[in-house]
Design a protein around this motif. Structure first.
Motif, PDB file in Angstrom:
ATOM      1  N   HIS A  80       0.685  -1.181   0.043  1.00  0.00           N
ATOM      2  CA  HIS A  80      -0.200   0.072  -0.086  1.00  0.00           C
ATOM      3  C   HIS A  80       0.931   1.211  -0.076  1.00  0.00           C
ATOM      4  N   SER A  81       0.334   2.220  -0.741  1.00  0.00           N
ATOM      5  CA  SER A  81       1.145   3.404  -0.716  1.00  0.00           C
ATOM      6  C   SER A  81       0.365   4.161   0.507  1.00  0.00           C
ATOM      7  N   SER A  82       1.199   5.416   0.630  1.00  0.00           N
ATOM      8  CA  SER A  82       0.419   6.168   1.806  1.00  0.00           C
ATOM      9  C   SER A  82      -0.116   7.279   1.350  1.00  0.00           C
ATOM     10  N   LEU A  83      -1.321   7.009   0.648  1.00  0.00           N
ATOM     11  CA  LEU A  83      -2.087   8.003   0.140  1.00  0.00           C
ATOM     12  C   LEU A  83      -2.612   8.623   1.438  1.00  0.00           C
ATOM     13  N   GLY A  84      -2.565  10.206   1.145  1.00  0.00           N
ATOM     14  CA  GLY A  84      -3.046  11.088   2.306  1.00  0.00           C
ATOM     15  C   GLY A  84      -1.797  11.522   3.232  1.00  0.00           C
ATOM     16  N   ALA A  85      -0.743  10.832   3.086  1.00  0.00           N
ATOM     17  CA  ALA A  85       0.368  11.102   3.683  1.00  0.00           C
ATOM     18  C   ALA A  85       1.545  11.994   2.972  1.00  0.00           C
ATOM     19  N   GLY A  86       1.042  12.313   1.634  1.00  0.00           N
ATOM     20  CA  GLY A  86       1.814  13.004   0.783  1.00  0.00           C
ATOM     21  C   GLY A  86       2.613  12.046  -0.237  1.00  0.00           C
ATOM     22  N   ALA A  87       2.445  10.694  -0.449  1.00  0.00           N
ATOM     23  CA  ALA A  87       3.174   9.783  -1.210  1.00  0.00           C
ATOM     24  C   ALA A  87       2.310   9.586  -2.412  1.00  0.00           C
ATOM     25  N   ASN A  88       3.058   9.333  -3.760  1.00  0.00           N
ATOM     26  CA  ASN A  88       2.326   9.261  -4.666  1.00  0.00           C
ATOM     27  C   ASN A  88       2.105   7.914  -4.883  1.00  0.00           C
ATOM     28  N   PRO A  89       0.722   7.535  -5.491  1.00  0.00           N
ATOM     29  CA  PRO A  89       0.283   6.114  -5.353  1.00  0.00           C
ATOM     30  C   PRO A  89       1.084   5.109  -6.481  1.00  0.00           C
ATOM     31  N   ARG A  90       1.246   3.957  -6.304  1.00  0.00           N
ATOM     32  CA  ARG A  90       1.593   3.006  -7.262  1.00  0.00           C
ATOM     33  C   ARG A  90       0.816   3.216  -8.666  1.00  0.00           C
ATOM     34  N   ALA A  91       1.197   2.812  -9.761  1.00  0.00           N
ATOM     35  CA  ALA A  91       0.689   2.961 -11.108  1.00  0.00           C
ATOM     36  C   ALA A  91      -0.764   2.004 -11.118  1.00  0.00           C
ATOM     37  N   SER A  92      -0.550   0.976 -10.403  1.00  0.00           N
ATOM     38  CA  SER A  92      -1.874   0.166 -10.317  1.00  0.00           C
ATOM     39  C   SER A  92      -2.720   0.545  -9.433  1.00  0.00           C
ATOM     40  N   GLU A  93      -2.453   1.226  -8.378  1.00  0.00           N
ATOM     41  CA  GLU A  93      -3.311   1.850  -7.273  1.00  0.00           C
ATOM     42  C   GLU A  93      -4.154   3.178  -7.964  1.00  0.00           C
ATOM     43  N   ARG A  94      -3.394   3.956  -8.785  1.00  0.00           N
ATOM     44  CA  ARG A  94      -3.927   5.033  -9.493  1.00  0.00           C
ATOM     45  C   ARG A  94      -4.786   4.773 -10.285  1.00  0.00           C
ATOM     46  N   ILE A  95      -4.507   3.674 -11.253  1.00  0.00           N
ATOM     47  CA  ILE A  95      -5.108   3.285 -12.340  1.00  0.00           C
ATOM     48  C   ILE A  95      -6.780   2.670 -11.754  1.00  0.00           C
ATOM     49  N   ILE A  96      -6.508   1.766 -10.948  1.00  0.00           N
ATOM     50  CA  ILE A  96      -7.578   1.292 -10.508  1.00  0.00           C
ATOM     51  C   ILE A  96      -8.561   2.183  -9.801  1.00  0.00           C
ATOM     52  N   ASN A  97      -8.136   3.225  -9.020  1.00  0.00           N
ATOM     53  CA  ASN A  97      -8.841   4.192  -8.412  1.00  0.00           C
ATOM     54  C   ASN A  97      -9.459   4.993  -9.526  1.00  0.00           C
ATOM     55  N   GLU A  98      -8.665   5.530 -10.426  1.00  0.00           N
ATOM     56  CA  GLU A  98      -9.243   6.446 -11.521  1.00  0.00           C
ATOM     57  C   GLU A  98     -10.489   5.890 -11.881  1.00  0.00           C
ATOM     58  N   GLN A 105     -13.427   5.529  -9.705  1.00  0.00           N
ATOM     59  CA  GLN A 105     -14.290   6.896  -9.587  1.00  0.00           C
ATOM     60  C   GLN A 105     -14.997   7.497 -10.769  1.00  0.00           C
ATOM     61  N   GLY A 106     -14.465   7.052 -11.867  1.00  0.00           N
ATOM     62  CA  GLY A 106     -15.038   7.392 -13.257  1.00  0.00           C
ATOM     63  C   GLY A 106     -14.151   8.403 -13.815  1.00  0.00           C
ATOM     64  N   PHE A 107     -12.808   8.584 -13.502  1.00  0.00           N
ATOM     65  CA  PHE A 107     -11.878   9.516 -13.985  1.00  0.00           C
ATOM     66  C   PHE A 107     -11.076   8.889 -15.180  1.00  0.00           C
ATOM     67  N   ARG A 108     -11.015   7.522 -15.327  1.00  0.00           N
ATOM     68  CA  ARG A 108     -10.420   6.998 -16.483  1.00  0.00           C
ATOM     69  C   ARG A 108     -11.459   5.731 -16.966  1.00  0.00           C
ATOM     70  N   ALA A 109     -11.700   5.922 -18.183  1.00  0.00           N
ATOM     71  CA  ALA A 109     -12.617   4.934 -19.167  1.00  0.00           C
ATOM     72  C   ALA A 109     -11.844   3.575 -18.826  1.00  0.00           C
ATOM     73  N   PRO A 110     -12.773   2.642 -18.529  1.00  0.00           N
ATOM     74  CA  PRO A 110     -12.252   1.205 -18.686  1.00  0.00           C
ATOM     75  C   PRO A 110     -11.504   0.737 -19.743  1.00  0.00           C
ATOM     76  N   ASP A 111     -11.791   1.289 -20.822  1.00  0.00           N
ATOM     77  CA  ASP A 111     -10.797   0.789 -22.078  1.00  0.00           C
ATOM     78  C   ASP A 111      -9.354   1.177 -21.769  1.00  0.00           C
TER      79      ASP A 111
END
Length: 129
Positions: A6-24, A27-33
């Motif tokens: 786990h990244s330290s989201l909320g603690a100023g750290a950047n999320p891992r690519a997988s964490e960012r993409i899955i969350n995007e 949350q509707g910020f990235r198209a499933p494609d």
């Protein structure tokens, strides 16, 4: 492999690519494609780890079979595909575990494209650059 790191989201750290993409996607910020393109670019072991991460996030969110049905409808995935059939059954997290362990479908998909589609196919995923 176990639980994803786990990244330290909320603690100023950047999320891992997988964490960012899955969350995007969630949350509707990235198209499933776009997520499909990212996922298919991963090695098989990385794909399995990404799926484990999705299961972990689903556990945190207390996902239900109802949630899975809603997500399936939004995804555009054919409801008769094996993962789609499994994901809408209870208990959903147990079904996700089964999906992670399904055999890789690349061989079967290639065979289908060569035998059945033969250039006349209208599946968008068969026309990727």
């Amino acid at each position: 492999m176990g639980c994803p790191r786990h990244s330290s989201l909320g603690a100023g750290a950047n999320p891992r690519a997988s964490e960012r993409i899955i969350n995007e996607v969630a949350q509707g910020f990235r198209a499933p494609d776009g997520a499909v393109d990212w996922f298919t670019s991963l090695e098989r072991a990385e794909q399995k780890e990404a799926l484990r991460e999705v299961v972990h996030y689903s556990m945190q969110a207390r996902a239900s079979a109802h949630d899975a049905r809603d997500g399936l409808l939004r995804s555009g995935v054919k409801p008769t595909m094996t993962p789609a059939v499994l994901i809408v059954r209870k208990p959903v997290l147990e079904q996700m575990g089964k999906i992670i362990n399904l055999p890789h479908s690349a061989v079967a998909d290639t065979r289908r494209r060569e035998r059945e589609c033969q250039g006349t196919c209208r599946h968008a995923w068969h026309a990727l650059p």
